[in-house]
Scaffold this motif. Structure first.
Motif, PDB file in Angstrom:
ATOM      1  N   LEU A   1      -2.677  15.609  -2.529  1.00  0.00           N
ATOM      2  CA  LEU A   1      -3.442  16.533  -1.707  1.00  0.00           C
ATOM      3  C   LEU A   1      -2.579  17.610  -1.055  1.00  0.00           C
ATOM      4  O   LEU A   1      -3.059  18.700  -0.780  1.00  0.00           O
ATOM      5  CB  LEU A   1      -4.212  15.776  -0.617  1.00  0.00           C
ATOM      6  N   THR A   2      -1.302  17.325  -0.805  1.00  0.00           N
ATOM      7  CA  THR A   2      -0.476  18.272  -0.045  1.00  0.00           C
ATOM      8  C   THR A   2       0.589  18.988  -0.867  1.00  0.00           C
ATOM      9  O   THR A   2       0.961  20.109  -0.525  1.00  0.00           O
ATOM     10  CB  THR A   2       0.252  17.563   1.108  1.00  0.00           C
ATOM     11  N   ASN A   3       1.131  18.341  -1.872  1.00  0.00           N
ATOM     12  CA  ASN A   3       2.227  18.880  -2.678  1.00  0.00           C
ATOM     13  C   ASN A   3       3.447  19.258  -1.840  1.00  0.00           C
ATOM     14  O   ASN A   3       4.133  20.214  -2.134  1.00  0.00           O
ATOM     15  CB  ASN A   3       1.774  20.086  -3.504  1.00  0.00           C
ATOM     16  N   ASP A   4       3.682  18.545  -0.790  1.00  0.00           N
ATOM     17  CA  ASP A   4       4.827  18.811   0.074  1.00  0.00           C
ATOM     18  C   ASP A   4       5.477  17.472   0.408  1.00  0.00           C
ATOM     19  O   ASP A   4       4.919  16.692   1.186  1.00  0.00           O
ATOM     20  CB  ASP A   4       4.360  19.520   1.340  1.00  0.00           C
ATOM     21  N   PRO A   5       6.659  17.181  -0.161  1.00  0.00           N
ATOM     22  CA  PRO A   5       7.281  15.869   0.057  1.00  0.00           C
ATOM     23  C   PRO A   5       7.549  15.566   1.530  1.00  0.00           C
ATOM     24  O   PRO A   5       7.327  14.436   1.976  1.00  0.00           O
ATOM     25  CB  PRO A   5       8.595  15.947  -0.716  1.00  0.00           C
ATOM     26  N   GLU A   6       8.011  16.550   2.287  1.00  0.00           N
ATOM     27  CA  GLU A   6       8.292  16.312   3.705  1.00  0.00           C
ATOM     28  C   GLU A   6       7.014  16.056   4.488  1.00  0.00           C
ATOM     29  O   GLU A   6       6.945  15.129   5.298  1.00  0.00           O
ATOM     30  CB  GLU A   6       9.066  17.487   4.298  1.00  0.00           C
ATOM     31  N   LEU A   7       6.002  16.870   4.253  1.00  0.00           N
ATOM     32  CA  LEU A   7       4.719  16.671   4.910  1.00  0.00           C
ATOM     33  C   LEU A   7       4.125  15.330   4.505  1.00  0.00           C
ATOM     34  O   LEU A   7       3.568  14.608   5.337  1.00  0.00           O
ATOM     35  CB  LEU A   7       3.753  17.804   4.568  1.00  0.00           C
ATOM     36  N   THR A   8       4.258  14.977   3.238  1.00  0.00           N
ATOM     37  CA  THR A   8       3.748  13.693   2.756  1.00  0.00           C
ATOM     38  C   THR A   8       4.376  12.546   3.527  1.00  0.00           C
ATOM     39  O   THR A   8       3.682  11.637   3.983  1.00  0.00           O
ATOM     40  CB  THR A   8       4.008  13.528   1.243  1.00  0.00           C
ATOM     41  N   HIS A   9       5.687  12.576   3.702  1.00  0.00           N
ATOM     42  CA  HIS A   9       6.359  11.504   4.443  1.00  0.00           C
ATOM     43  C   HIS A   9       5.911  11.469   5.901  1.00  0.00           C
ATOM     44  O   HIS A   9       5.695  10.391   6.458  1.00  0.00           O
ATOM     45  CB  HIS A   9       7.880  11.647   4.342  1.00  0.00           C
ATOM     46  N   ASP A  10       5.750  12.631   6.520  1.00  0.00           N
ATOM     47  CA  ASP A  10       5.285  12.674   7.905  1.00  0.00           C
ATOM     48  C   ASP A  10       3.888  12.087   8.039  1.00  0.00           C
ATOM     49  O   ASP A  10       3.618  11.269   8.926  1.00  0.00           O
ATOM     50  CB  ASP A  10       5.275  14.111   8.435  1.00  0.00           C
ATOM     51  N   LEU A  11       2.995  12.501   7.150  1.00  0.00           N
ATOM     52  CA  LEU A  11       1.612  12.014   7.213  1.00  0.00           C
ATOM     53  C   LEU A  11       1.527  10.534   6.828  1.00  0.00           C
ATOM     54  O   LEU A  11       0.708   9.794   7.380  1.00  0.00           O
ATOM     55  CB  LEU A  11       0.705  12.856   6.320  1.00  0.00           C
ATOM     56  N   LEU A  12       2.379  10.113   5.917  1.00  0.00           N
ATOM     57  CA  LEU A  12       2.427   8.700   5.541  1.00  0.00           C
ATOM     58  C   LEU A  12       2.839   7.842   6.729  1.00  0.00           C
ATOM     59  O   LEU A  12       2.220   6.815   7.028  1.00  0.00           O
ATOM     60  CB  LEU A  12       3.398   8.516   4.376  1.00  0.00           C
ATOM     61  N   GLN A  13       3.864   8.287   7.421  1.00  0.00           N
ATOM     62  CA  GLN A  13       4.338   7.569   8.604  1.00  0.00           C
ATOM     63  C   GLN A  13       3.230   7.503   9.661  1.00  0.00           C
ATOM     64  O   GLN A  13       2.972   6.444  10.239  1.00  0.00           O
ATOM     65  CB  GLN A  13       5.574   8.264   9.164  1.00  0.00           C
TER      66      GLN A  13
ATOM     67  N   LYS B   1       1.122   8.513  -2.994  1.00  0.00           N
ATOM     68  CA  LYS B   1       0.627   9.347  -4.096  1.00  0.00           C
ATOM     69  C   LYS B   1      -0.620  10.121  -3.687  1.00  0.00           C
ATOM     70  O   LYS B   1      -0.760  11.294  -4.012  1.00  0.00           O
ATOM     71  CB  LYS B   1       0.334   8.493  -5.327  1.00  0.00           C
ATOM     72  N   TYR B   2      -1.518   9.473  -2.974  1.00  0.00           N
ATOM     73  CA  TYR B   2      -2.757  10.125  -2.547  1.00  0.00           C
ATOM     74  C   TYR B   2      -2.450  11.336  -1.669  1.00  0.00           C
ATOM     75  O   TYR B   2      -2.948  12.439  -1.907  1.00  0.00           O
ATOM     76  CB  TYR B   2      -3.641   9.124  -1.797  1.00  0.00           C
ATOM     77  N   ILE B   3      -1.589  11.148  -0.675  1.00  0.00           N
ATOM     78  CA  ILE B   3      -1.236  12.259   0.220  1.00  0.00           C
ATOM     79  C   ILE B   3      -0.489  13.336  -0.550  1.00  0.00           C
ATOM     80  O   ILE B   3      -0.737  14.528  -0.383  1.00  0.00           O
ATOM     81  CB  ILE B   3      -0.402  11.760   1.425  1.00  0.00           C
TER      82      ILE B   3
ATOM     83  N   ASN C   1       0.785  -1.230   0.000  1.00  0.00           N
ATOM     84  CA  ASN C   1       0.000   0.000   0.000  1.00  0.00           C
ATOM     85  C   ASN C   1       0.816   1.279   0.000  1.00  0.00           C
ATOM     86  O   ASN C   1       0.255   2.360  -0.173  1.00  0.00           O
ATOM     87  CB  ASN C   1      -0.943   0.006   1.208  1.00  0.00           C
ATOM     88  N   TYR C   2       2.099   1.188   0.188  1.00  0.00           N
ATOM     89  CA  TYR C   2       2.940   2.378   0.322  1.00  0.00           C
ATOM     90  C   TYR C   2       2.771   3.352  -0.844  1.00  0.00           C
ATOM     91  O   TYR C   2       2.490   4.535  -0.641  1.00  0.00           O
ATOM     92  CB  TYR C   2       4.409   1.979   0.463  1.00  0.00           C
ATOM     93  N   ASP C   3       2.937   2.869  -2.071  1.00  0.00           N
ATOM     94  CA  ASP C   3       2.893   3.759  -3.239  1.00  0.00           C
ATOM     95  C   ASP C   3       1.555   4.467  -3.384  1.00  0.00           C
ATOM     96  O   ASP C   3       1.499   5.668  -3.635  1.00  0.00           O
ATOM     97  CB  ASP C   3       3.212   2.987  -4.523  1.00  0.00           C
ATOM     98  N   ALA C   4       0.471   3.724  -3.221  1.00  0.00           N
ATOM     99  CA  ALA C   4      -0.866   4.312  -3.388  1.00  0.00           C
ATOM    100  C   ALA C   4      -1.140   5.370  -2.324  1.00  0.00           C
ATOM    101  O   ALA C   4      -1.655   6.451  -2.634  1.00  0.00           O
ATOM    102  CB  ALA C   4      -1.932   3.224  -3.326  1.00  0.00           C
ATOM    103  N   ILE C   5      -0.782   5.101  -1.098  1.00  0.00           N
ATOM    104  CA  ILE C   5      -1.040   6.049  -0.014  1.00  0.00           C
ATOM    105  C   ILE C   5      -0.132   7.266  -0.164  1.00  0.00           C
ATOM    106  O   ILE C   5      -0.567   8.410   0.010  1.00  0.00           O
ATOM    107  CB  ILE C   5      -0.852   5.392   1.376  1.00  0.00           C
TER     108      ILE C   5
END
Length: 158
Positions: free
Chosen positions: A20-32, A15-17, A9-13
């Protein structure tokens, strides 16, 4: 089990985040945080659906806390393809236009269009993720696509 859920599920989640955010650092934080919350609830069925719900709620919460109404323009990631450079440039320009238009439509339309056409979920899956009726998903999809067509010059607003 956890590793398998993460890998599947990593890739799908991500990409989805990211959409919605367009921020790689925020994306990684929210993904975690998404996977952290998922593992602490011990879901066993519909893993991706629950992961997307968690991710969606985290993105909402982040923007509510920050009181950010709009989203930043998503910069397209490089396309891994064997296409000619001119084709890649043209494709990137089209993707950029789409992302700009996506940011200008209502949040509820944007979210449905991303899930239905970028992530390729069915109406039923989208309604489960967004916790709404299938009719609402269909209506928001139609309205979102119409708004995108208007913004991209495909049809006149009536």
């Amino acid at each position: 089990m956890r590793r398998e859920v993460f890998e599947n599920n990593y890739d799908a989640i991500y990409k989805y985040i990211r959409y919605l955010t367009n921020d790689p650092e925020l994306t990684h934080d929210l993904l975690q945080e998404t996977f952290y919350r998922f593992y602490h609830k011990n879901y066993t069925e519909h893993e991706r659906t629950y992961l997307l719900k968690i991710a969606r709620n985290l993105v909402y919460d982040h923007y509510r806390r920050k009181k950010i109404v709009g989203f930043f323009q998503l910069k397209s990631d490089p396309i891994a393809t064997e296409a000619l450079p001119d084709e890649v440039i043209e494709r990137n320009a089209e993707i950029e236009k789409l992302y700009c238009a996506l940011q200008q439509i209502k949040w509820s339309y944007r979210e449905v269009v991303i899930l239905r056409y970028i992530e390729e979920y069915s109406v039923k899956e989208t309604s489960m993720i967004l916790n709404c009726s299938e009719v609402k998903v269909k209506n928001n999809t139609a309205r979102g696509l119409k708004a995108l067509r208007v913004m991209l010059g495909g049809e006149k607003d009536v």
